[in-house]
Design a protein around this motif. Structure first.
Motif, mmCIF file in Angstrom:
data_model
loop_
_atom_site.group_PDB
_atom_site.id
_atom_site.type_symbol
_atom_site.label_atom_id
_atom_site.label_comp_id
_atom_site.label_asym_id
_atom_site.label_seq_id
_atom_site.Cartn_x
_atom_site.Cartn_y
_atom_site.Cartn_z
ATOM 1 N N VAL A 59 19.523 126.251 -2.119
ATOM 2 C CA VAL A 59 19.058 124.898 -2.400
ATOM 3 C C VAL A 59 20.203 123.961 -2.759
ATOM 4 N N GLY A 60 21.407 124.426 -2.584
ATOM 5 C CA GLY A 60 22.564 123.565 -2.803
ATOM 6 C C GLY A 60 22.914 123.342 -4.260
ATOM 7 N N GLY A 61 22.680 124.304 -5.100
ATOM 8 C CA GLY A 61 22.987 124.164 -6.521
ATOM 9 C C GLY A 61 21.741 123.880 -7.330
ATOM 10 N N GLY A 62 21.773 124.256 -8.598
ATOM 11 C CA GLY A 62 20.613 124.058 -9.460
ATOM 12 C C GLY A 62 19.620 125.197 -9.321
ATOM 13 N N PHE A 67 13.950 122.698 -7.565
ATOM 14 C CA PHE A 67 13.976 122.140 -6.217
ATOM 15 C C PHE A 67 12.640 122.301 -5.521
ATOM 16 N N LEU A 68 11.969 123.418 -5.753
ATOM 17 C CA LEU A 68 10.786 123.768 -4.968
ATOM 18 C C LEU A 68 9.507 123.079 -5.431
ATOM 19 N N VAL A 69 9.319 122.888 -6.720
ATOM 20 C CA VAL A 69 8.045 122.334 -7.193
ATOM 21 C C VAL A 69 7.745 120.969 -6.579
ATOM 22 N N PRO A 70 8.678 120.009 -6.562
ATOM 23 C CA PRO A 70 8.357 118.728 -5.906
ATOM 24 C C PRO A 70 8.054 118.886 -4.414
ATOM 25 N N TRP A 139 9.835 125.890 -14.668
ATOM 26 C CA TRP A 139 10.136 124.514 -14.260
ATOM 27 C C TRP A 139 9.961 123.575 -15.437
ATOM 28 N N ARG A 140 10.914 122.655 -15.574
ATOM 29 C CA ARG A 140 10.839 121.648 -16.622
ATOM 30 C C ARG A 140 11.090 120.275 -16.001
ATOM 31 N N PRO A 141 10.030 119.488 -15.790
ATOM 32 C CA PRO A 141 10.210 118.171 -15.166
ATOM 33 C C PRO A 141 11.074 117.269 -16.025
ATOM 34 N N LEU A 223 11.010 113.783 -10.348
ATOM 35 C CA LEU A 223 10.657 114.913 -11.219
ATOM 36 C C LEU A 223 11.822 115.843 -11.528
ATOM 37 N N ALA A 224 12.778 115.971 -10.607
ATOM 38 C CA ALA A 224 13.888 116.900 -10.826
ATOM 39 C C ALA A 224 15.139 116.205 -11.343
#
Length: 255
Positions: A59-62, A67-70, A139-141, A223-224
């Motif tokens: 996912v290019g970092g993080g 990345f996936l939830v949104p 996940w933490r928005p 969100l991210a």
């Protein structure tokens, strides 16, 4: 002593009550249909869980879940507003259901309003499930849910227009095949599971103009990354909504 008046009083129910009743029937039909339940609930949750826990994508970092939830939220909107609605409405048109409903006291505009309310209701259920699964996965928005709601409303309008445009012009079998094909293609190239930066520079502007890409990137920014409401995704989604719904008003055939 006052006599009881047993004279029949025929007449249609109030318009809001008819719309709500039809919307409830639409929601129950969606959730009872195995194929639509697979599209709207099972696939998004499986993708979110599987790709968050297993290092299958870069996912290019993080963190992968951030990345996936949104992206999965955007996929859920597309699955309900576009794929599910296109297929369901296409077969309702083929079997004459739309024609019969249009002749009831619930007007055609009321029927479309009920379908829109049903889509919104299913999306609310999807959002609750996906957010709950995402939070359970860590996940933490970071941003505002209000900005996400604005993007989802615009995305729903855009995808609903495209779904109704397909259902109102193609044969039911063609709608079934085309809607599923578009779903799979946009899942792969719309930034849901893979960053658009992974694609060649020559095709990236085209992919960024797709409604799924605009919704995904907008939700991810809000969100991210905690950004303000992004202007470009809003404009892209609004343009798709205006064009598609305008074409639906001119081309939709009820039988």
């Amino acid at each position: 002593m006052t006599a009881l008046d047993l004279t029949p009083a025929p007449g249609a129910a109030p318009f809001p009550r008819m719309v709500l009743a039809q919307a409830g029937a639409e929601i129950r039909a969606m959730l009872r249909n195995g194929e639509q339940l697979l599209l709207t609930m099972i696939i998004p949750v499986l993708l979110l869980t599987g790709f968050s826990l297993a290092p299958l994508i870069d996912v290019g970092g993080g963190r992968r879940v951030d990345f996936l939830v949104p992206g999965v939220l955007a996929l859920a909107v597309m699955s309900t507003a576009f794929t599910g609605q296109a297929i369901g409405t296409g077969f309702e048109r083929r079997y004459g259901v739309l024609k019969r409903l249009g002749a009831t006291p619930l007007s055609r505009s009321g029927l479309m309003l009920a379908k829109t309310a049903a889509v919104a209701g299913v999306e609310l259920i999807q959002a609750v499930v996906i957010v709950a699964v995402g939070l359970a996965l860590g996940w933490r928005p970071q941003g505002s849910f209000l900005g996400a709601v604005v993007l989802i409303v615009l995305g729903t309008a855009a995808f609903s227009g495209l779904g109704l445009l397909m259902a109102g012009t193609l044969r039911a079998e063609a709608t079934l095949a085309a809607a599923n094909l578009v779903y799979l293609v946009l899942l792969g190239v719309g930034g849901v599971m893979f960053p658009l930066s992974k694609f060649p520079d020559g095709v990236r502007p085209v992919l960024e103009a797709l409604p799924i890409s605009a919704l995904t990137s907008g939700l991810r920014a809000v969100l991210a990354q905690g950004a303000a409401l992004p202007l470009v995704p809003v404009l892209v989604l609004a343009a798709w909504a205006v064009v598609s719904l305008g074409l639906v008003s001119r081309t939709f055939r009820w039988e």
